[in-house]
Design an enzyme around this catalytic site. Structure first.
Site, mmCIF file in Angstrom:
data_model
loop_
_atom_site.group_PDB
_atom_site.id
_atom_site.type_symbol
_atom_site.label_atom_id
_atom_site.label_comp_id
_atom_site.label_asym_id
_atom_site.label_seq_id
_atom_site.Cartn_x
_atom_site.Cartn_y
_atom_site.Cartn_z
ATOM 1 N N LYS A 1 0.529 -1.412 0.067
ATOM 2 C CA LYS A 1 0.007 0.162 0.107
ATOM 3 C C LYS A 1 1.010 1.458 -0.093
ATOM 4 O O LYS A 1 1.427 1.341 1.155
ATOM 5 C CB LYS A 1 -1.392 0.046 1.181
ATOM 6 C CG LYS A 1 -2.077 1.529 1.144
ATOM 7 C CD LYS A 1 -2.777 1.257 2.026
ATOM 8 C CE LYS A 1 -3.869 2.347 2.137
ATOM 9 N NZ LYS A 1 -4.944 2.334 3.464
ATOM 10 N N LYS B 1 -2.020 -1.351 -3.530
ATOM 11 C CA LYS B 1 -3.273 -0.414 -3.661
ATOM 12 C C LYS B 1 -1.925 1.225 -3.683
ATOM 13 O O LYS B 1 -1.592 1.522 -3.161
ATOM 14 C CB LYS B 1 -4.324 -0.068 -2.617
ATOM 15 C CG LYS B 1 -4.392 0.593 -2.495
ATOM 16 C CD LYS B 1 -5.473 1.022 -0.763
ATOM 17 C CE LYS B 1 -6.184 2.341 -0.419
ATOM 18 N NZ LYS B 1 -6.490 1.915 0.549
HETATM 19 C C1 PBG Z 1 -7.600 3.916 4.792
HETATM 20 C C2 PBG Z 1 -7.744 3.387 3.539
HETATM 21 C C3 PBG Z 1 -7.615 4.613 3.096
HETATM 22 C C4 PBG Z 1 -8.111 3.397 1.617
HETATM 23 C C5 PBG Z 1 -8.456 2.565 1.497
HETATM 24 N N1 PBG Z 1 -8.751 1.924 3.878
HETATM 25 C C6 PBG Z 1 -6.609 5.614 2.731
HETATM 26 C C7 PBG Z 1 -5.546 5.741 3.110
HETATM 27 O O1 PBG Z 1 -4.381 4.874 3.649
HETATM 28 O O2 PBG Z 1 -5.538 7.505 3.408
HETATM 29 C C8 PBG Z 1 -8.291 4.691 0.746
HETATM 30 C C9 PBG Z 1 -9.126 3.891 -0.803
HETATM 31 C C10 PBG Z 1 -9.488 4.738 -1.632
HETATM 32 O O3 PBG Z 1 -8.495 6.097 -1.593
HETATM 33 O O4 PBG Z 1 -10.102 4.760 -2.514
HETATM 34 N N2 PBG Z 1 -6.401 3.136 5.858
#
Ligand code: PBG
Length: 350
Positions: free
Chosen positions: A222, A275
């Site tokens: 991520k 992601k």
């Molecule tokens: C939270 C999380 C996020 C997303 C999914 N879970 C945001 C972040 O890490 O700031 C983002 C999903 C999206 O942008 O569609 N941990």
């Protein structure tokens, strides 16, 4: 083998510095267009098919009744109160969508630095999961495990002195959160926080509490991405200070993604995720080569917003760009795609 037939060609090829292709060696012109001539021929040789089974539908839930509030930066995506969320999930299920991923909008008054609300057994997510399992028991319910929607600081972990995100104390809270989701009936928990060691800790705790059937979808690679902006609007969860770069990955790194994936697999992940997806197709491809576990890709909020915005302006053909984009993720190696387009795609595929 090939060269023995074309000795002169081989010598020419060696002298030429050209990349080796059959065309360099063959005396006959190659005609790849033969297989593109008609729709039926093209279908025969099509290598990648997007299907409804690939889709996971992320959904935002809020308190209240009769609420369906569009996310301004995500046209066509809504925060739903539980009653209307159930209708939306039923619709999705009837379109053949197998799984949803849930994210809560938490009232500011319930937020604190240690994410206490995240493991409240009567919390919004916990109540939502129970209600879904009562009304649409077959749909796979995936819950997000991280502190940011519950954090007064808007971070995925507990904030310590000088703004440092504390790893191990956060993992303790994540474990409680995951257990409360399992207790409510979640099929899969999905830690999205990027703390070290959380997959192993959650797996151990789930097994010890006799939730050994509850799976883990690890947000393994991520990245600290600007593509999450619209999601943070949806949940009011933007960081109050700084950024997430001490726990989410640097977008310049690929080898590090493989390290994260390997660790999560060793710790007991059932599926791994990359992601965002679109700017990280190379990562999806590399991860796919290193594991036999299902690989998920998250077509995140900013990717959705870009297509919607250009579509609304009439600058692109929104539906075609959507399908092309999602197909590219599958082609790169994604077995599963989390996408806010899930229902639209399911409708088209039907
Ligand atoms: C939270 C999380 C996020 C997303 C999914 N879970 C945001 C972040 O890490 O700031 C983002 C999903 C999206 O942008 O569609 N941990």
């Amino acid at each position: 083998m090939l060269f023995s037939y074309y000795d002169d060609d081989y010598r020419n090829y060696q002298a030429s510095n050209l990349p080796m292709t059959h065309a360099n060696l063959s005396p006959v012109i190659q005609r790849p267009r033969r297989l593109r001539r008609t729709p039926a021929l093209r279908r025969m040789v099509e290598e990648t098919q997007l299907t409804v089974n690939d889709l996971i539908y992320p959904l935002f839930v809020m308190e209240g009744e009769g609420q369906k509030v569009e996310v301004v930066s995500m046209p066509g995506s809504y925060r739903y109160s539980l009653d209307l969320l159930l209708k939306e999930i039923e619709d999705a299920y009837n379109l053949g969508i197998n799984a949803i991923a849930l994210f809560p909008l938490v009232a500011e008054a319930k937020k604190d630095n240690v994410g206490t609300e995240s493991y409240n057994s009567e919390g919004l997510i916990q109540r939502t999961v129970r209600a879904i399992k009562q009304t649409i028991p077959d749909i796979v319910v995936i819950t997000d495990v991280a502190l940011d929607p519950y954090s007064s600081e808007g971070h995925d972990g507990i904030v310590g002195e000088n703004g440092v995100i504390l790893n191990d104390p956060t993992v303790e809270v994540l474990v409680k959160q995951a257990l409360s989701h399992a207790e409510a009936g979640a099929d899969i928990v999905a830690p999205s926080d990027m703390m070290d060691g959380r997959i192993g800790a959650i797996r151990k705790a789930l097994d010890a509490a006799e939730y050994s059937d509850v799976g883990i979808l690890a947000y393994s690679a991520k990245y600290a991405s600007a593509y999450y902006g619209p999601f943070r609007d949806a949940l009011d969860s933007a960081p109050k200070f700084g950024d997430k770069k001490t726990y989410q990955m640097d977008s310049a790194n690929a080898r590090e993604a493989l390290k994260e994936v390997a660790l999560d697999i060793a710790e007991g992940a059932d599926m791994v995720m990359v992601k965002p997806a679109l700017a990280y197709l190379d990562i999806i491809c590399e991860v796919k080569k290193t594991t036999n576990l299902p690989v998920a890709a998250y077509n995140v909020s900013g990717e959705y917003a870009m297509i919607k915005a250009a579509g609304q302006k009439g600058w692109i053909d929104e539906k075609k760009v959507m399908l092309e984009t999602l197909t590219s993720m599958k082609r790169a190696g994604a077995d599963l795609i989390l996408t806010y387009f899930a229902k639209e795609v399911a409708l088209i595929l039907k």
